[in-house]
Design a protein around this motif. Structure first.
Motif, PDB file in Angstrom:
ATOM      1  N   LEU A  60       0.770  -1.233   0.076  1.00 21.14           N
ATOM      2  CA  LEU A  60      -0.111  -0.089  -0.133  1.00 21.14           C
ATOM      3  C   LEU A  60       1.149   1.522   0.227  1.00 21.14           C
ATOM      4  CD1 LEU A  60      -3.165   1.146   0.561  1.00 21.14           C
ATOM      5  CD2 LEU A  60      -2.625   1.047   2.518  1.00 21.14           C
ATOM      6  N   MET A  61       1.035   2.293  -0.781  1.00 20.20           N
ATOM      7  CA  MET A  61       1.913   3.821  -0.894  1.00 20.20           C
ATOM      8  C   MET A  61       0.918   4.351   0.218  1.00 20.20           C
ATOM      9  SD  MET A  61       2.818   3.390  -4.785  1.00 20.20           S
ATOM     10  CE  MET A  61       3.216   2.327  -5.540  1.00 20.20           C
ATOM     11  N   ALA A  62       1.515   5.909   0.643  1.00 22.55           N
ATOM     12  CA  ALA A  62       0.314   6.320   0.978  1.00 22.55           C
ATOM     13  C   ALA A  62       1.500   7.691   0.200  1.00 22.55           C
ATOM     14  CB  ALA A  62       1.069   6.476   2.569  1.00 22.55           C
ATOM     15  N   ALA A  63       0.796   8.860  -0.290  1.00 23.50           N
ATOM     16  CA  ALA A  63       1.269  10.112  -0.729  1.00 23.50           C
ATOM     17  C   ALA A  63       1.172  11.166   0.445  1.00 23.50           C
ATOM     18  CB  ALA A  63       0.481  10.104  -1.841  1.00 23.50           C
ATOM     19  N   GLY A  64       1.951  11.580   1.007  1.00 24.90           N
ATOM     20  CA  GLY A  64       2.335  12.025   2.586  1.00 24.90           C
ATOM     21  C   GLY A  64       2.881  13.491   1.468  1.00 24.90           C
ATOM     22  N   ASP A  65       3.658  13.584   0.200  1.00 26.25           N
ATOM     23  CA  ASP A  65       3.943  14.487  -0.339  1.00 26.25           C
ATOM     24  C   ASP A  65       2.907  15.596  -0.101  1.00 26.25           C
ATOM     25  OD1 ASP A  65       5.751  16.958  -0.770  1.00 26.25           O
ATOM     26  OD2 ASP A  65       6.520  15.406  -2.868  1.00 26.25           O
ATOM     27  N   THR A  66       2.109  16.272   0.597  1.00 28.28           N
ATOM     28  CA  THR A  66       1.185  16.747   0.276  1.00 28.28           C
ATOM     29  C   THR A  66       1.010  18.079  -0.519  1.00 28.28           C
ATOM     30  OG1 THR A  66       0.910  17.835   2.653  1.00 28.28           O
ATOM     31  CG2 THR A  66       0.050  15.636   1.761  1.00 28.28           C
ATOM     32  N   PHE A  67       2.680  18.510   0.138  1.00 29.97           N
ATOM     33  CA  PHE A  67       3.538  19.877  -0.443  1.00 29.97           C
ATOM     34  C   PHE A  67       3.271  20.017  -1.986  1.00 29.97           C
ATOM     35  CE2 PHE A  67       6.899  23.449  -1.529  1.00 29.97           C
ATOM     36  CZ  PHE A  67       6.369  24.968  -1.032  1.00 29.97           C
ATOM     37  N   ARG A  68       4.328  19.139  -3.268  1.00 33.44           N
ATOM     38  CA  ARG A  68       3.997  19.069  -4.732  1.00 33.44           C
ATOM     39  C   ARG A  68       2.771  19.148  -4.754  1.00 33.44           C
ATOM     40  NH1 ARG A  68       6.841  15.802  -8.285  1.00 33.44           N
ATOM     41  NH2 ARG A  68       6.923  14.134  -6.324  1.00 33.44           N
ATOM     42  N   ALA A  69       2.811  19.621  -5.817  1.00 31.84           N
ATOM     43  CA  ALA A  69       2.108  19.812  -6.546  1.00 31.84           C
ATOM     44  C   ALA A  69       1.168  18.395  -7.168  1.00 31.84           C
ATOM     45  CB  ALA A  69       1.261  21.279  -7.419  1.00 31.84           C
ATOM     46  N   ALA A  84       2.915  15.413  -6.606  1.00 31.94           N
ATOM     47  CA  ALA A  84       3.604  14.736  -5.848  1.00 31.94           C
ATOM     48  C   ALA A  84       2.542  13.341  -6.147  1.00 31.94           C
ATOM     49  CB  ALA A  84       4.213  14.457  -4.839  1.00 31.94           C
ATOM     50  N   SER A  85       1.455  13.872  -6.006  1.00 38.67           N
ATOM     51  CA  SER A  85       0.229  12.893  -5.592  1.00 38.67           C
ATOM     52  C   SER A  85      -0.090  11.945  -7.519  1.00 38.67           C
ATOM     53  CB  SER A  85      -1.072  13.309  -5.008  1.00 38.67           C
ATOM     54  OG  SER A  85      -0.789  13.714  -3.753  1.00 38.67           O
ATOM     55  N   ASP A  86      -0.242  12.271  -8.027  1.00 36.44           N
ATOM     56  CA  ASP A  86      -0.378  12.334  -9.565  1.00 36.44           C
ATOM     57  C   ASP A  86       0.708  11.371  -9.585  1.00 36.44           C
ATOM     58  OD1 ASP A  86      -2.097  13.843  -9.908  1.00 36.44           O
ATOM     59  OD2 ASP A  86      -1.376  15.350 -10.405  1.00 36.44           O
ATOM     60  N   GLN A  87       1.998  11.298  -9.035  1.00 38.88           N
ATOM     61  CA  GLN A  87       3.278  10.720 -10.048  1.00 38.88           C
ATOM     62  C   GLN A  87       3.048   9.593  -9.335  1.00 38.88           C
ATOM     63  OE1 GLN A  87       6.870  12.557  -8.528  1.00 38.88           O
ATOM     64  NE2 GLN A  87       8.572  11.236  -9.844  1.00 38.88           N
ATOM     65  N   LEU A  88       3.117   9.796  -8.108  1.00 39.80           N
ATOM     66  CA  LEU A  88       2.323   8.095  -7.007  1.00 39.80           C
ATOM     67  C   LEU A  88       1.504   7.192  -7.341  1.00 39.80           C
ATOM     68  CD1 LEU A  88       4.201   7.001  -4.791  1.00 39.80           C
ATOM     69  CD2 LEU A  88       2.677   7.434  -3.335  1.00 39.80           C
ATOM     70  N   ALA A  96      -4.260  12.517  -0.587  1.00 35.36           N
ATOM     71  CA  ALA A  96      -4.877  13.650   0.670  1.00 35.36           C
ATOM     72  C   ALA A  96      -6.211  13.674   0.004  1.00 35.36           C
ATOM     73  CB  ALA A  96      -4.044  14.639   0.845  1.00 35.36           C
ATOM     74  N   GLU A  97      -7.470  13.670   0.678  1.00 38.05           N
ATOM     75  CA  GLU A  97      -9.131  14.326   0.354  1.00 38.05           C
ATOM     76  C   GLU A  97      -9.179  15.460   0.278  1.00 38.05           C
ATOM     77  OE1 GLU A  97     -11.076  12.497   3.926  1.00 38.05           O
ATOM     78  OE2 GLU A  97     -10.755  10.437   3.389  1.00 38.05           O
ATOM     79  N   GLY A  98      -8.435  16.137   1.187  1.00 30.15           N
ATOM     80  CA  GLY A  98      -8.506  17.807   1.264  1.00 30.15           C
ATOM     81  C   GLY A  98      -6.853  18.297  -0.133  1.00 30.15           C
ATOM     82  N   GLU A  99      -6.871  19.464  -0.321  1.00 28.56           N
ATOM     83  CA  GLU A  99      -5.298  20.219  -0.571  1.00 28.56           C
ATOM     84  C   GLU A  99      -4.863  21.025   0.645  1.00 28.56           C
ATOM     85  OE1 GLU A  99      -6.954  23.804  -2.602  1.00 28.56           O
ATOM     86  OE2 GLU A  99      -7.879  22.656  -4.417  1.00 28.56           O
ATOM     87  N   LYS A 100      -5.674  20.848   1.761  1.00 25.43           N
ATOM     88  CA  LYS A 100      -4.659  21.275   2.643  1.00 25.43           C
ATOM     89  C   LYS A 100      -4.790  20.702   3.756  1.00 25.43           C
ATOM     90  CE  LYS A 100      -5.979  26.596   2.507  1.00 25.43           C
ATOM     91  NZ  LYS A 100      -6.325  27.906   2.562  1.00 25.43           N
ATOM     92  N   SER A 155      -1.743  13.224   9.036  1.00 25.65           N
ATOM     93  CA  SER A 155      -3.252  12.909   7.714  1.00 25.65           C
ATOM     94  C   SER A 155      -2.669  11.995   7.954  1.00 25.65           C
ATOM     95  CB  SER A 155      -3.963  14.125   8.476  1.00 25.65           C
ATOM     96  OG  SER A 155      -5.365  13.456   8.222  1.00 25.65           O
ATOM     97  N   VAL A 156      -2.336  12.061   6.310  1.00 29.21           N
ATOM     98  CA  VAL A 156      -2.414  11.202   5.528  1.00 29.21           C
ATOM     99  C   VAL A 156      -1.803   9.942   5.877  1.00 29.21           C
ATOM    100  CG1 VAL A 156      -1.658  10.386   2.328  1.00 29.21           C
ATOM    101  CG2 VAL A 156      -2.763  12.715   3.222  1.00 29.21           C
ATOM    102  N   LEU A 157      -0.614   9.568   6.102  1.00 29.81           N
ATOM    103  CA  LEU A 157      -0.063   9.163   6.417  1.00 29.81           C
ATOM    104  C   LEU A 157      -0.427   7.868   7.767  1.00 29.81           C
ATOM    105  CD1 LEU A 157       3.631  10.127   6.449  1.00 29.81           C
ATOM    106  CD2 LEU A 157       2.135   9.234   4.063  1.00 29.81           C
TER     107      LEU A 157
END
Length: 322
Positions: free
Chosen positions: A202-211, A213-217, A231-235, A240-242
């Motif tokens: 299971l992967m966790a997209a914990g990079d919530t800063f780079r725009a 990052a989630s798409d790449q993962l 992440a469910e929201g933008e902020k 929390s995601v991890l």
């Protein structure tokens, strides 16, 4: 009808679509007949000349871009390569009387090549002792001893390379490092390897800063056939995601949760403290997590990798700080 004696000549007859060669028999007195022989291969003309030119240019651009990327990689090591090339010149005409001079220049070459003072002195003094003891009697001998010294430094502390994942499920692996070091890509490659070994990832997209990052993962998740938590929201906070990802991994029986994190400079105190929060968040869900924290380093960084490793180690493992 009898055909009069004549010398046949080939005349091309070109139609709109197909070319034929005709044997035209020209008698001395009168025309007898014409016989058509084998048709030539059909020749087609592409009417989409503009599209052909576009794809040709596109292929050329891709080829040039790939060549440029490869040249950039090799040029990044050009300075070190040029500095180390001096060693061959130093040892080519080496003799015992010039030992001190050659070793001094060798020491300078290693320092300029970013070996660091402690490692450089250790290598040079080891070579000096072997030369004075009569173990090294020629330039090639010294060069081989130098290679073995560097190889020994790289391998003697690299015996424990297996991941220590423990027996509890899920095992949690946290990927950390500075910006642009290759954390997300390394996570994707690690997921591919572990998935092929039979683990449920299971992967966790914990990079919530780079725009992106989630798409790449998400692309890596699709490539490797793994599931992912984003992440469910933008902020949303990274911790929390991890935490949500580890909870899902625990509830749904995943073997390993691979946690991506934002890139951060090791000199930025607030960002390093955020990393501590991520560690504490996953530890509340699974006792003892994370099982492994992998620091991703850029090989072209040189000695700057050492302070990076020290700072990350001091923040994440304060009890083991030296």
């Amino acid at each position: 009808m009898a055909m009069a004696s004549a010398t046949p000549t080939r005349l091309p007859l070109i139609s709109k679509h197909t070319s034929f060669y005709l044997t035209n028999c020209l008698p001395q007195t009168r025309f007898s007949h014409c016989t058509a022989i084998r048709p030539a291969t059909n020749r087609f003309k592409c009417s989409a000349g503009g599209q052909t030119g576009f794809f040709t240019r596109l292929g050329r651009l891709i080829k040039e871009k790939a060549k440029s990327d490869v040249e950039k990689i090799f040029s990044g090591f050009s300075k070190t390569r040029d500095n180390l090339a001096v060693i061959d010149e130093l040892l080519l005409y080496w003799n015992l009387a010039d030992t001190d001079k050659v070793l001094d220049e060798l020491e300078e070459a290693l320092l300029v090549s970013d070996f660091g003072p402690r490692i450089t002195i250790k290598i040079v003094e080891s070579l000096r002792d072997d030369i004075l003891a009569g173990k090294l009697k020629s330039g090639p001998d010294i060069k081989d001893a130098l290679k073995n010294s560097v190889l020994d430094l790289l391998t003697k502390k690299g015996n424990k390379t297996e991941l220590q994942l423990g027996y509890r499920k899920p095992a949690v692996v946290l990927i950390v490092g500075v910006n642009g070091g290759g954390k997300t890509t390394s996570l994707g490659k690690l997921a591919y390897r572990l998935k092929n070994e039979g683990a449920k990832i299971l992967m966790a997209a914990g990079d919530t800063f780079r725009a992106a990052a989630s798409d790449q993962l998400e692309i890596w998740a699709e490539r490797t056939g793994c599931e992912i938590v984003v992440a469910e929201g933008e902020k949303a906070k990274a911790s929390s995601v991890l935490s949500q990802a580890v909870k899902r991994g625990k509830e749904q029986g995943f073997d390993i949760v691979l946690c991506d994190t934002s890139g951060r400079l090791h000199t930025n105190y607030s960002l390093m403290e955020e990393l501590v929060a991520c560690k504490k968040a996953v530890g509340k869900v699974v006792n003892g997590a994370p099982n492994e924290i992998l620091l991703v380093l850029d090989g072209t960084t040189g000695l700057n990798m050492l302070p990076q490793a020290r700072e990350f180690n001091d923040v994440i493992f304060p009890s083991f700080a030296s």
